[in-house]
Design a protein around this motif. Structure first.
Motif, PDB file in Angstrom:
ATOM      1  N   UNK A   4       0.806  -1.223   0.000  1.00 36.40           N
ATOM      2  CA  UNK A   4       0.000   0.000   0.000  1.00 36.40           C
ATOM      3  C   UNK A   4       0.839   1.273   0.000  1.00 36.40           C
ATOM      4  N   UNK A   5       2.176   1.117   0.004  1.00 40.41           N
ATOM      5  CA  UNK A   5       3.072   2.273   0.004  1.00 40.41           C
ATOM      6  C   UNK A   5       3.082   2.943  -1.368  1.00 40.41           C
ATOM      7  N   UNK A   6       3.071   4.268  -1.354  1.00 42.38           N
ATOM      8  CA  UNK A   6       3.249   5.057  -2.576  1.00 42.38           C
ATOM      9  C   UNK A   6       4.178   6.218  -2.249  1.00 42.38           C
ATOM     10  N   UNK A   7       4.711   6.847  -3.271  1.00 41.84           N
ATOM     11  CA  UNK A   7       5.538   8.033  -3.027  1.00 41.84           C
ATOM     12  C   UNK A   7       4.701   9.126  -2.362  1.00 41.84           C
ATOM     13  N   UNK A   8       3.441   9.215  -2.748  1.00 46.68           N
ATOM     14  CA  UNK A   8       2.587  10.257  -2.179  1.00 46.68           C
ATOM     15  C   UNK A   8       2.350  10.059  -0.686  1.00 46.68           C
ATOM     16  N   UNK A   9       2.102   8.802  -0.248  1.00 55.00           N
ATOM     17  CA  UNK A   9       1.899   8.668   1.194  1.00 55.00           C
ATOM     18  C   UNK A   9       3.218   8.703   1.966  1.00 55.00           C
ATOM     19  N   UNK A  10       4.345   8.445   1.282  1.00 53.38           N
ATOM     20  CA  UNK A  10       5.637   8.667   1.932  1.00 53.38           C
ATOM     21  C   UNK A  10       5.875  10.165   2.145  1.00 53.38           C
ATOM     22  N   UNK A  11       5.439  10.981   1.205  1.00 53.13           N
ATOM     23  CA  UNK A  11       5.539  12.432   1.377  1.00 53.13           C
ATOM     24  C   UNK A  11       4.739  12.864   2.606  1.00 53.13           C
ATOM     25  N   UNK A  12       3.566  12.288   2.774  1.00 53.30           N
ATOM     26  CA  UNK A  12       2.748  12.627   3.933  1.00 53.30           C
ATOM     27  C   UNK A  12       3.405  12.144   5.224  1.00 53.30           C
ATOM     28  N   UNK A  15      -0.525  -1.789  -7.134  1.00 50.65           N
ATOM     29  CA  UNK A  15      -1.029  -1.115  -8.341  1.00 50.65           C
ATOM     30  C   UNK A  15      -1.056   0.397  -8.148  1.00 50.65           C
ATOM     31  N   UNK A  16      -1.460   0.842  -6.956  1.00 53.16           N
ATOM     32  CA  UNK A  16      -1.564   2.271  -6.703  1.00 53.16           C
ATOM     33  C   UNK A  16      -0.201   2.956  -6.783  1.00 53.16           C
ATOM     34  N   UNK A  17       0.840   2.264  -6.324  1.00 53.62           N
ATOM     35  CA  UNK A  17       2.192   2.821  -6.430  1.00 53.62           C
ATOM     36  C   UNK A  17       2.516   3.114  -7.896  1.00 53.62           C
ATOM     37  N   UNK A  18       2.244   2.139  -8.753  1.00 57.99           N
ATOM     38  CA  UNK A  18       2.565   2.270 -10.179  1.00 57.99           C
ATOM     39  C   UNK A  18       1.772   3.401 -10.812  1.00 57.99           C
TER      40      UNK A  18
END
Length: 275
Positions: free
Chosen positions: A100-108, A195-198
């Motif tokens: 469930x990790x994405x760059x966007x939630x890492x920014x958060x 999938x969301x990460x991609x």
């Protein structure tokens, strides 16, 4: 025997002093609790010092015992600078699933840690340093928050290639249909790339966001990096208004050939900017 006992006592006290400078806490992140290490020099009552957030890369961790970020944290502390390093969601000891990790939630996640740093009485200023994907996060956080919050930034082998990887359907050597990614892609070590990460990576405005930051930036990249070609570091440097670029001949993605050289470059830059 008495001498031996005294030596053992001295070593134990030294070890305890080192441990005492590092505090392990939990903070609420984007999708769960984050495992965080706060390392700071000995401060007098009311004394302030600069703080640097240290951000690991894709599938990495905050490095409690050894590694690039640990070396940087130790050297910063020796020079009177505090650091905060943490596991992003789905990594290390932090909550959440890697899938469930994405760059966007890492920014958060990073912004939550910055909020914590801002609330500490000892914080004089805040800078960011990121390695690999952490470099992308650091650059975008700095771009979003600006110089009013971020004093300076260091990007080590920043992985802006992640957007191109997602667009062509190839991440860490695993192939997929970029137009319709599966629910997850099986990576190394049983990791699942969601999938969301991609999908979010494909439209991630990396340089557009990063270059909104007009403060001092240092980009460090090895010319032998086969994970993230050094041309991406060159591109970052070219796009920024106020940056310096250090290309390390033959150095790899993790800076393991001559780690101290990379560490000294990063810490040296930060000391000039934050003192």
């Amino acid at each position: 025997m008495k001498v031996k006992s005294l030596v053992c006592t001295f070593l134990l006290m030294a070890a305890l002093q080192v441990q005492a400078s590092v505090e392990k806490i939990q903070l609420q992140g984007a999708v769960g609790k984050l495992s965080v290490l706060v390392q700071k020099p000995e401060l007098r009552d009311g004394e302030k010092c600069p703080v640097v957030l240290l951000m690991h890369g894709f599938s990495g961790n905050k490095q409690e015992k050894q590694g690039l970020l640990k070396e940087i944290a130790d050297k910063l502390e020796q020079n009177g600078v505090a650091s905060i390093r943490f596991d992003f969601n789905g990594h290390g000891e932090s909550e959440g699933l890697f899938q469930n990790m994405t760059v966007l939630n890492e920014i958060e996640d990073a912004k939550k840690v910055i909020e914590y740093a801002q609330a500490q009485a000892y914080t004089q200023s805040i800078s960011v340093l990121g390695h690999s994907q952490g470099g992308v996060v650091a650059s975008m956080v700095a771009g979003q928050l600006g110089m009013s919050v971020i004093k300076s930034a260091v990007l080590m082998a920043p992985a802006a290639v992640l957007r191109e990887d997602a667009l062509r359907g190839s991440t860490m050597g695993k192939q997929y249909n970029p137009a319709d990614p599966p629910e997850f892609v099986e990576l190394f070590g049983s990791l699942k790339l969601g999938r969301e990460y991609i999908l979010t990576a494909q439209s991630l405005p990396i340089y557009e966001t990063a270059t909104q930051y007009i403060g001092p930036v240092c980009v460090i990249h090895g010319t032998g990096d086969v994970v993230v070609p050094y041309t991406f570091g060159v591109c970052y440097n070219r796009e920024y208004r106020n940056s310096e670029l250090h290309l390390l001949p033959g150095e790899n993605h993790g800076f393991t050939t001559d780690m101290q050289k990379a560490v000294n470059l990063a810490v040296g830059f930060l000391l000039v900017q934050v003192k």
